[in-house]
Design an enzyme around this catalytic site. Structure first.
Site, mmCIF file in Angstrom:
data_model
loop_
_atom_site.group_PDB
_atom_site.id
_atom_site.type_symbol
_atom_site.label_atom_id
_atom_site.label_comp_id
_atom_site.label_asym_id
_atom_site.label_seq_id
_atom_site.Cartn_x
_atom_site.Cartn_y
_atom_site.Cartn_z
ATOM 1 N N MET A 21 0.805 -1.210 0.000
ATOM 2 C CA MET A 21 0.000 0.000 0.000
ATOM 3 C C MET A 21 0.844 1.270 0.000
ATOM 4 S SD MET A 21 -3.287 -0.589 -0.087
ATOM 5 C CE MET A 21 -2.887 -1.771 -1.364
ATOM 6 N N HIS A 142 4.262 5.661 1.805
ATOM 7 C CA HIS A 142 3.105 4.837 2.140
ATOM 8 C C HIS A 142 1.823 5.642 1.999
ATOM 9 C CE1 HIS A 142 0.610 1.846 4.132
ATOM 10 N NE2 HIS A 142 1.638 1.022 4.023
ATOM 11 N N HIS A 143 0.765 4.941 1.560
ATOM 12 C CA HIS A 143 -0.529 5.617 1.364
ATOM 13 C C HIS A 143 -1.107 6.109 2.690
ATOM 14 C CE1 HIS A 143 -3.643 6.855 -1.242
ATOM 15 N NE2 HIS A 143 -3.564 5.871 -2.100
ATOM 16 N N ALA A 144 -0.634 5.598 3.806
ATOM 17 C CA ALA A 144 -1.072 6.113 5.106
ATOM 18 C C ALA A 144 -0.574 7.532 5.333
ATOM 19 C CB ALA A 144 -0.564 5.208 6.229
ATOM 20 N N ASN A 312 -5.228 11.299 4.038
ATOM 21 C CA ASN A 312 -6.066 10.910 2.905
ATOM 22 C C ASN A 312 -7.444 11.549 3.026
ATOM 23 O OD1 ASN A 312 -4.751 8.522 1.179
ATOM 24 N ND2 ASN A 312 -4.057 8.353 3.301
#
Length: 487
Positions: A21, A142-144, A312
């Site tokens: 991810m 990271h998408h976090a 996000n």
């Protein structure tokens, strides 16, 4: 205390060795513009100086006791740039194929969660389409930590508008706060756990009303395309950790001319091009489904959200790509109508609905569910949710300089998922539209064949628009000339 939002944390929980991810970027640089010339030591030192005051580059994860709540971000007091910025060189001669092979390998490696969730490879010796002896930066975050828009904004902190200008300053100065103890974390998490059911009750009524409205839109034919209605293709199954990357460029002026001539949007044109590329790719392999492919299109809700926290801030809509339509102009016109309905449907949904429900994501439950989902190969057994993800990220309309080196190419790459093994992301940059495609290598071994079709489809769509605008007499003369040349 900087707690991850539920949506940010979900990208941690969804991650497995096969379903990584992080988001990536391939940045092609012209080092000849750098004041004083290029050297890796100076390049790395300047990166170190610029990231020190940006929290996204210097914070690491800390888990909450017993996993009762989402993790928190804490400042990495042992931050070391050498653990994040690496150097290597491509063997000569090195072109797009060699670069794709190397970056594909790096894209398939997970990030170390004990450190800030980003890495950067400085790749020397690339002879690409833009210039000889280019330097390429392959970056992972990271998408976090970021979504498409925040990632683009974050990149601006490392860039300037002129080669010898300082970088754009962070919007907020770095503040290193007190790191909470275990007992404090446990107490806060316990309160959150106890009050969580009350939050769920508040979400039930709006969600039920949304379902009712969606049913009404579906009956009226004005709803966005429904998930689980996608046809199955060879890239809609269980994925592995192997990745394949391919890159291409398109002229943004051609896209704008098509948009203006047809009364559509840039996003409509990009999706129509993607639909045409996928259609011809599958058709050449005798795999073209009779019904249209379905894409998930991430949508930024930063302007509408009421939430101030969280990296996000996205929602998503579903869009049919018109792969069942041969004529490129007809595909674009149909897509414009369907996208208009999808946008109206999406605007009727609360900007924070996805983030609100994501707060209930449980680390252990999510992790076990994802592993069971992949282990049982469920993506190959239930109806296809969606075929792929397509993102369109607006970029800078003027030249940008990364550590003084002019950016000649800026190719974003998103994650791929079980059930949807291809991700297409496009980003505009100084008159160009850069296309980045990443796929599970087993799902789509020759991803380069797909990306090469994007400029071809753009040219076909432009020609169709020109033909449609031509006077009838001109069209007749062109047809007669074509017929005569064929005799």
């Amino acid at each position: 205390m900087d707690r991850l939002s539920g949506l940010d944390a979900s990208f941690l929980y969804l991650e497995t060795p096969a379903q990584l991810m992080h988001v990536c970027g391939v940045i092609v640089l012209d080092p000849s513009t750098m004041p004083g010339g290029y050297s890796f030591d100076a390049f790395r030192g300047e990166i170190d100086r610029r990231v020190r005051d940006v929290p996204e580059f210097t914070r690491r994860l800390r888990k909450v006791p017993l996993g009762l709540d989402h993790p928190i971000w804490v400042h990495d007091r042992h931050f070391d740039i050498d653990r994040h910025v690496h150097r290597l060189a491509l063997p000569s001669p090195a072109g797009p194929a060699e670069l794709a092979e190397l970056t594909s390998h790096f894209a398939g490696l997970p990030l170390d969660r004990s450190r800030p969730l980003w890495e950067m490879w400085v790749i020397e010796g690339y002879d690409g389409a833009h210039a000889h002896d280019s330097v390429v930066v392959f970056m992972k975050m990271h998408h976090a930590t970021v979504d498409g828009v925040s990632g683009s904004n974050l990149l601006s902190h490392l860039c300037s508008l002129e080669a010898d200008e300082p970088p754009m300053e962070p919007s907020e100065p770095l503040v290193i706060g007190r790191e909470p103890g275990q007992s404090e974390l446990f107490g806060r998490a316990l309160i959150t756990t106890v009050t969580r059911p009350l939050s769920a009750v508040r979400l039930v009524t709006p969600s039920a009303q949304l379902i009712t409205k969606t049913v009404g839109r579906a009956r009226a034919g004005t709803a966005m395309a429904a998930p689980f209605s996608a046809p199955r293709t060879s890239f809609n199954g269980t994925i592995t950790g192997q990745r394949a990357i391919a890159l291409a460029d398109m002229d943004i002026e051609d896209i704008r001319q098509i948009k203006n001539a047809t009364g559509t949007t840039v996003n409509d044109v990009v999706l129509a091009i993607a639909g045409g590329a996928l259609r011809s790719y599958l058709l050449d392999r005798d795999e073209l489904p009779s019904s249209s492919l379905l894409a998930t299109v991430p949508v930024s809700v930063r302007a509408e959200t009421k939430r101030s926290s969280g990296a996000n801030k996205v929602s998503a809509l579903f869009a049919k790509l018109g792969t069942d339509t041969e004529d490129p102009l007809e595909r674009l016109q149909d897509m414009a109508v369907h996208n208009k309905f999808a946008k109206e449907h999406h605007q009727a949904i609360s900007a924070d609905s996805l983030q609100d429900w994501a707060e209930f994501a449980a680390p252990r439950t999510f992790g076990l569910a994802v592993r069971a989902y992949a282990g049982l190969k469920l993506p190959e057994k239930h109806p296809v949710v969606h075929n792929l993800v397509i993102s369109n990220v607006p970029g800078p309309p003027v030249p940008l300089y990364f550590m003084g080196a002019r950016i000649d190419g800026l190719y974003p790459l998103g994650p791929v998922f079980h059930g949807a093994g291809v991700n297409i992301t496009v980003m505009s940059n100084n008159g160009q539209v850069h296309v980045g495609i990443i796929a599970c290598k087993e799902s789509m071994p020759d991803v380069g064949d797909l990306v090469r079709r994007f400029p071809v489809e753009l040219a076909a769509l432009k020609a169709a628009v020109v033909t449609a605008q031509a006077p009838p007499s001109s069209i007749k003369r062109a047809r007669k000339k074509k017929a005569a040349s064929g005799r």
